[in-house]
Structures are given as C-alpha cells and as structure tokens.
Write an enzyme that holds these catalytic residues in place. Structure first.
Site, PDB file in Angstrom:
ATOM      1  N   CYS A  93       9.801  20.371  10.080  1.00 54.31           N
ATOM      2  CA  CYS A  93       9.422  20.638   8.691  1.00 54.31           C
ATOM      3  C   CYS A  93       9.572  22.112   8.324  1.00 54.31           C
ATOM      4  CB  CYS A  93       7.978  20.207   8.479  1.00 54.31           C
ATOM      5  SG  CYS A  93       7.355  20.600   6.859  1.00 54.31           S
ATOM      6  N   CYS A  99       1.718  24.815   5.781  1.00 57.45           N
ATOM      7  CA  CYS A  99       1.115  23.571   5.307  1.00 57.45           C
ATOM      8  C   CYS A  99      -0.130  23.168   6.102  1.00 57.45           C
ATOM      9  CB  CYS A  99       2.149  22.444   5.333  1.00 57.45           C
ATOM     10  SG  CYS A  99       1.463  20.844   4.924  1.00 57.45           S
ATOM     11  N   CYS A 102       0.697  18.747   9.389  1.00 53.83           N
ATOM     12  CA  CYS A 102       1.230  18.202  10.645  1.00 53.83           C
ATOM     13  C   CYS A 102       1.141  19.275  11.732  1.00 53.83           C
ATOM     14  CB  CYS A 102       2.667  17.764  10.455  1.00 53.83           C
ATOM     15  SG  CYS A 102       2.842  16.475   9.229  1.00 53.83           S
ATOM     16  N   CYS A 189       8.658  16.652   2.422  1.00 55.38           N
ATOM     17  CA  CYS A 189       7.628  16.320   3.411  1.00 55.38           C
ATOM     18  C   CYS A 189       8.248  15.346   4.403  1.00 55.38           C
ATOM     19  CB  CYS A 189       6.412  15.695   2.736  1.00 55.38           C
ATOM     20  SG  CYS A 189       5.208  15.077   3.935  1.00 55.38           S
ATOM     21  N   GLN A 312      -3.858   0.750   3.823  1.00 54.18           N
ATOM     22  CA  GLN A 312      -3.543   1.605   4.980  1.00 54.18           C
ATOM     23  C   GLN A 312      -2.258   2.364   4.686  1.00 54.18           C
ATOM     24  OE1 GLN A 312      -5.464   2.103   7.580  1.00 54.18           O
ATOM     25  NE2 GLN A 312      -6.929   0.425   7.354  1.00 54.18           N
ATOM     26  N   TYR A 341     -16.348  -2.954   4.133  1.00 55.23           N
ATOM     27  CA  TYR A 341     -15.358  -1.965   3.674  1.00 55.23           C
ATOM     28  C   TYR A 341     -13.969  -2.621   3.680  1.00 55.23           C
ATOM     29  CZ  TYR A 341     -19.137   1.175   5.229  1.00 55.23           C
ATOM     30  OH  TYR A 341     -20.343   1.791   5.453  1.00 55.23           O
ATOM     31  N   GLU A 362     -16.823  -4.597  -0.642  1.00 58.61           N
ATOM     32  CA  GLU A 362     -16.018  -3.441  -1.036  1.00 58.61           C
ATOM     33  C   GLU A 362     -16.593  -2.798  -2.293  1.00 58.61           C
ATOM     34  OE1 GLU A 362     -13.272  -1.578   0.002  1.00 58.61           O
ATOM     35  OE2 GLU A 362     -13.523  -0.530  -1.909  1.00 58.61           O
ATOM     36  N   ASP A 410     -14.831  -1.187   8.752  1.00 60.42           N
ATOM     37  CA  ASP A 410     -13.739  -0.200   8.657  1.00 60.42           C
ATOM     38  C   ASP A 410     -14.112   0.855   7.611  1.00 60.42           C
ATOM     39  OD1 ASP A 410     -11.343   1.163   8.652  1.00 60.42           O
ATOM     40  OD2 ASP A 410     -10.183  -0.456   7.742  1.00 60.42           O
ATOM     41  N   CYS A 437     -11.195   5.594  11.431  1.00 63.61           N
ATOM     42  CA  CYS A 437     -10.170   6.628  11.289  1.00 63.61           C
ATOM     43  C   CYS A 437     -10.752   7.987  11.663  1.00 63.61           C
ATOM     44  CB  CYS A 437      -9.612   6.654   9.868  1.00 63.61           C
ATOM     45  SG  CYS A 437     -10.887   6.936   8.628  1.00 63.61           S
TER      46      CYS A 437
HETATM   47  C1  LIG Z   1     -10.814   2.897   5.493  1.00 67.92           C
HETATM   48  S1  LIG Z   1     -10.797   1.925   4.051  1.00 67.92           S
HETATM   49  C2  LIG Z   1     -10.604   0.310   4.774  1.00 67.92           C
HETATM   50  C3  LIG Z   1     -10.113  -0.781   3.851  1.00 67.92           C
HETATM   51  C4  LIG Z   1      -9.609  -2.058   4.522  1.00 67.92           C
HETATM   52  N1  LIG Z   1     -10.412  -2.464   5.640  1.00 67.92           N
HETATM   53  C5  LIG Z   1      -8.158  -1.916   4.926  1.00 67.92           C
HETATM   54  O1  LIG Z   1      -7.902  -1.751   6.122  1.00 67.92           O
HETATM   55  O2  LIG Z   1      -7.295  -1.960   4.067  1.00 67.92           O
HETATM   56  C6  LIG Z   1     -12.476   2.002   3.579  1.00 67.92           C
HETATM   57  C7  LIG Z   1     -12.837   1.199   2.347  1.00 67.92           C
HETATM   58  O3  LIG Z   1     -14.252   1.308   2.163  1.00 67.92           O
HETATM   59  C8  LIG Z   1     -14.523   1.344   0.777  1.00 67.92           C
HETATM   60  N2  LIG Z   1     -15.861   1.938   0.646  1.00 67.92           N
HETATM   61  C9  LIG Z   1     -16.197   3.240   0.743  1.00 67.92           C
HETATM   62  N3  LIG Z   1     -17.528   3.388   0.593  1.00 67.92           N
HETATM   63  C10 LIG Z   1     -18.045   2.154   0.413  1.00 67.92           C
HETATM   64  C11 LIG Z   1     -19.354   1.672   0.191  1.00 67.92           C
HETATM   65  N4  LIG Z   1     -20.376   2.496   0.137  1.00 67.92           N
HETATM   66  N5  LIG Z   1     -19.525   0.338   0.051  1.00 67.92           N
HETATM   67  C12 LIG Z   1     -18.465  -0.506   0.105  1.00 67.92           C
HETATM   68  N6  LIG Z   1     -17.196  -0.099   0.309  1.00 67.92           N
HETATM   69  C13 LIG Z   1     -16.984   1.213   0.455  1.00 67.92           C
HETATM   70  C14 LIG Z   1     -13.377   2.173   0.221  1.00 67.92           C
HETATM   71  O4  LIG Z   1     -13.225   1.936  -1.158  1.00 67.92           O
HETATM   72  C15 LIG Z   1     -12.195   1.672   1.050  1.00 67.92           C
HETATM   73  O5  LIG Z   1     -11.569   0.589   0.418  1.00 67.92           O
END
Ligand SMILES: C[S@@+](CC[C@H](N)C(=O)[O-])C[C@H]1O[C@@H](n2cnc3c(N)ncnc32)[C@H](O)[C@@H]1O
Length: 498
Positions: A93, A99, A102, A189, A312, A341, A362, A410, A437
């Site tokens: 890059c 930046c 990376c 990028c 993702q 989530y 969600e 998640d 993550c």
């Molecule tokens: C890391 S992403 C995972 C989404 C999904 N599992 C995927 O892999 O596509 C985290 C998700 O949690 C949601 N989120 C964040 N805070 C939250 C909360 N307090 N209650 C419910 N959902 C929440 C976000 O909007 C997001 O969609």
C-alpha cells in the site's frame, strides 16, 4: 545525534529510567493487539526495557527514539533498521506510512497468522490451559473488504514531499491515527473490494467540480460527511451510502447523476442525513437510486442488506463463520436457539434451515426488517426476530422460562452488555457459541461463563481482517453437568481443556 554524528544513545546516565528522546537498540520479538511490534532493549543499568513501535517486524533489530514511557515500558519510533527480519515483506500500500489501518502489511501473511495466534493465546492464558486452533487463513489477503467507510474532511493530511501550495481543504479517505481532525486522502486501498477505488476517485473529483464542501470537524459545518461503499460479493451489487449534513437536493442531485453515469456498476445509492457531531456514519435515509439495499449470499442463502444493517465485512470468511457455528451448534430438529445480536439474520437463517426453532434479537430496526425479508424470500420457517436493545428484550424471555438449548452470541467490539450477560447466564443454555471480533472483551465475558460451569469445546480463530491487528474468534462452550444458572463470579471454577 551525538557530536560524532552517530546514532549512539544520546544520554547514558545511569540511575534514571529511559525518557523522551533516548535512543535504544531493540530486538523485536512479536506484535501486540494494537498493531505495534513489541521488543526488548537493554537499559544502561542492565535492566530490560519493554519497547513498542509502529511498523516494526518481529525478528528485526532496530534503533528507536523514545517518545513516551511508563515504568520500564516505552513507546518509540524506529529511526534505523539494524537487522532486517526474515519475515519482513515489501508493503503493497502506498499509504502504509500514514494510514495505520493495515499495520501488519510489512509482515509475511503466515507470520501474521502465527502472531495473531500467539496474541490470542496470551489473552486467554488467565482462563487456564486451553487448545487454541490454528487461525483459519483468508484465501486472498487483499481486496477482501466488502465495505469501506470513508470520511470527508476539510483538513487534508499533507504528505511528505508535497509541493507548497497544494490544495489542503478537501479530503475523502481515512482518519490519520491519533488525529481526529485530519483526513488522509486515500487514492487506493489495497484491502477494499476492487471497484471501491475508482468510485472513491470519481467521488473526490466530482465533489470538487460541484463545489461540495467537506465536513469541518472543529467548526461543525460543511455538507459531505461520509462515503460508505458496500459490495455484494456474490451478486455484484454495489451500494453507495452518502452521509451529508442536509438533504441539499439541488446540490447533491447533479453530483449523484454524474456519479451514476460514470459508474454504471453502482446498483443503488442512498443518502443519509446526519447533522450531529458524532464521527460515525448514521442518520435518516433516502433512497436516491435503485432498491436501497444490496444482495449477497452465504451458504446458499441470499441476504438483502440495507445501508443501516450490519453484514460481515468479509464475505468469504463469513461463510466459514457460518460453517463453524453450524458445526458447533449440533442442531437437533426443533432445538430452541436464541441468536443474540443477529444483524440481518446470518446465523439465525442457517440454524433455522438446519431445523432449529430460532429467535434472533437485534437492535437496528432496518436489520430486523432485512432479516424477516431474508427468511421470507428463502422460505425458511421456524425463525422470528425481536427488535430492540437486548438489555431490554432478553430478560423477559428469560423470566418466561423460554430457555433455549443453544445461544449464539455475536456482540459488537465492546462485548456483551453486563445486563444482557446476566440474562444470558440465567438462561443457562446447554451450549453457547460466542462469535467475537474482539477477544479482549470476549475474555472478560468468558471468565463469568466459565465460572458458571461452562467449558470450552472449541476455540477457533478466523482471520477476517488480514494485515490488521483485528481477529475474529469462535468460542464454543458447553455446560457441564451441575446446577443451572450463574455460579460464583471470577475465574475460580474454570475447567481446563474441554
Ligand atoms: C458483530 S454484529 C453481528 C451481526 C450478525 N450476527 C452477523 O454476523 O451478521 C453485532 C450486531 O449487534 C447489534 N447490536 C449492537 N448492540 C445491540 C444491542 N444492545 N441489542 C441488540 N443488538 C445490538 C448491531 O446492530 C449488529 O447488528
């Protein structure tokens, strides 16, 4: 430099600790979770100094200039490479020196993976002795991001060697690390999906031609704030999400028209208005072109993803995450599953298709609408979605005794909110698949779950973010026999090796 014009340590006084401006020779031994190389240097009194530098490669010997110290740990800048590392590679890059995104790109990819494994194992060490599987590599370590979030700013970062008088009041790119007000104009990028780069270039050119001003983060004025580019890897769809401080149809309209004419590959364009001061892209949405969402497919299921919905950012590796979740979920027909989530339904739909009865939770309404629509289009039954903050929506399900056998969790980088974690612990499912993550926040949550009597079944890191310090990991936990519900807090009851 010293009087002899060498880079010998400036001050050799004993009886004090290193300080700003000292030069040290350091042996770099590894990387840390913040994208820096870590190493050791010997201080004048024989004590060891723990050195952190950006842009360093493990295995190198470097001379560094100290700019910050805490105890015997210093942060420093490399001023000279004394011995090159065998795992050093030429960074691809052109923005690498500024930046900061990376930060591992000057390190051979296999060595990056080995370091990520070591960092994760180190973070998990307080939880006992557990097998951490090798990190699942990303097939193509460049061009893997299906989403880029660029920022507009009227204070462009001026790069070395630029001519005097170069225009400085417009940039679209990425924040310079540590400078909330400076934007590095990104010309290309390397980790973005390929089509993002020419679109970014056109947006920059047209914004200047149409005299659209960029956001001034200090004065809180200007029209253009963010440019989010997203790609449906399996469909070819491209979504442009333009965040502005006002609708300004008369100014935005002709700009958008020319952008669409120059890039017929753009399948939809939405404008979101955000007049607030927050630095993240959000705001009320208007679809200016196309359907307002993109499509991508994972594991044979097509997902519609709106501008406000999470998906993702690495489609190929997301498919591996789904495979891992399915493997570790051990779904039985009719098994009750909560997907906490759930975003636009990535795991919920795969689990329901495998026979589970799934409830996805969600926060973002648009993502829930996408998830419902995705289930409908794929004709997947046995799945419902609850919109709202898990801190409010989960506990009532726990109180009603609707205990699931499996919870998939998640959360965002901050990890599970304490009240949601408390509700999850009182649900006491047989199995938890925790997709994280951010292993640091996951460890904090896992300590409590292990104390409740869960044991690891598998710890599987997956590289979703090559060349960056970020790491995704799937932690699968099974509840051992014994009373359900929260046990004593703290790592007292941690099982070793599942
Ligand atoms: C890391 S992403 C995972 C989404 C999904 N599992 C995927 O892999 O596509 C985290 C998700 O949690 C949601 N989120 C964040 N805070 C939250 C909360 N307090 N209650 C419910 N959902 C929440 C976000 O909007 C997001 O969609």
């Amino acid at each position: 430099m010293s009087g002899e014009d060498t880079l010998e340590p400036r001050r050799r006084a004993t009886g004090r600790k290193p300080r700003r401006g000292d030069l040290l020779e350091a042996e770099l031994t590894g990387l840390d979770g913040r994208g820096r190389a870590v190493g050791r240097a010997e201080w004048t009194d024989g004590r060891e100094v723990d050195v952190r530098v950006r842009g360093g490669v493990p295995g190198a010997r470097v001379r560094v200039d100290v700019f910050r110290r805490k105890g015997m740990r210093v942060e420093a800048r490399i001023v000279e490479v004394l011995r090159t590392s065998p795992v050093a590679v030429e960074p691809r890059c052109e923005h690498v020196s500024t930046c900061g995104g990376c930060s591992f790109q000057n390190i051979d990819y296999a060595a990056q993976l080995a370091e990520k494994h070591r960092i994760l194992s180190g973070l998990l060490a307080p939880l006992g002795d557990h097998d951490v599987q090798p990190v699942l590599a990303n097939g193509s370590a460049f061009g893997y991001r299906n989403k880029m979030d660029f920022t507009f700013g009227n204070r462009r970062w001026v790069e070395e060697g630029e001519p005097e008088g170069a225009e400085r009041d417009f940039a679209v790119g990425l924040h310079v690390p540590g400078r909330y007000d400076k934007i590095l104009d990104i010309r290309r990028c390397e980790i973005a999906f390929e089509a993002a780069n020419p679109i970014l270039g056109t947006v920059r050119r047209l914004a200047r031609e149409h005299d659209l001003d960029a956001w001034d983060v200090r004065e809180h004025r200007g029209l253009l704030r963010h440019l989010v580019l997203r790609h449906g890897v399996r469909s070819g769809d491209i979504l442009v999400d333009l965040v502005t401080t006002e609708r300004a149809h008369d100014r935005i309209g002709p700009f958008v028209e020319e952008l669409l004419a120059a890039h017929p590959e753009i399948t939809t364009l939405v404008q979101r208005v955000d007049s607030g001061v927050a630095l993240v892209a959000r705001g009320e949405e208007e679809v200016l072109f196309g359907p307002g969402y993109l499509r991508d497919s994972i594991g044979g299921i097509e997902f519609r993803v709106s501008a406000a919905s999470f998906f993702q950012t690495n489609t190929v590796q997301a498919e591996r995450l789904v495979e891992l979740v399915l493997e570790d979920a051990a779904v039985r027909e009719g098994m009750r599953v909560f997907d906490l989530y759930c975003g636009s339904g990535l795991f919920s739909l795969a689990l329901a298709r495998a026979g589970a009865q799934v409830i996805g939770f969600e926060l973002v309404e648009e993502a829930v609408a996408d998830a419902r629509e995705n289930a409908r289009r794929a004709r997947i039954e046995g799945v419902e979605f609850v919109a709202g903050d898990l801190a409010r929506t989960l506990a009532p399900h726990a109180a009603r005794g609707e205990a699931p056998e499996l919870c998939v969790v998640d959360p965002p980088r901050a990890g599970i909110h304490p009240s949601t974690l408390a509700a999850l612990r009182s649900l006491a499912p047989e199995r938890i698949v925790y997709v994280s993550c951010n292993p640091k926040s996951a460890v904090r949550d896992l300590i409590l779950l292990l104390a409740d009597g869960y044991a690891f079944r598998r710890i599987q890191p997956v590289d979703l973010f090559p060349h960056t310090p970020h790491l995704e990991c799937v932690f699968t936990l099974v509840r051992r026999a014994g009373p359900r519900g929260p046990g004593p807090e703290g790592p007292g009851g941690i099982a070793s090796r599942a």
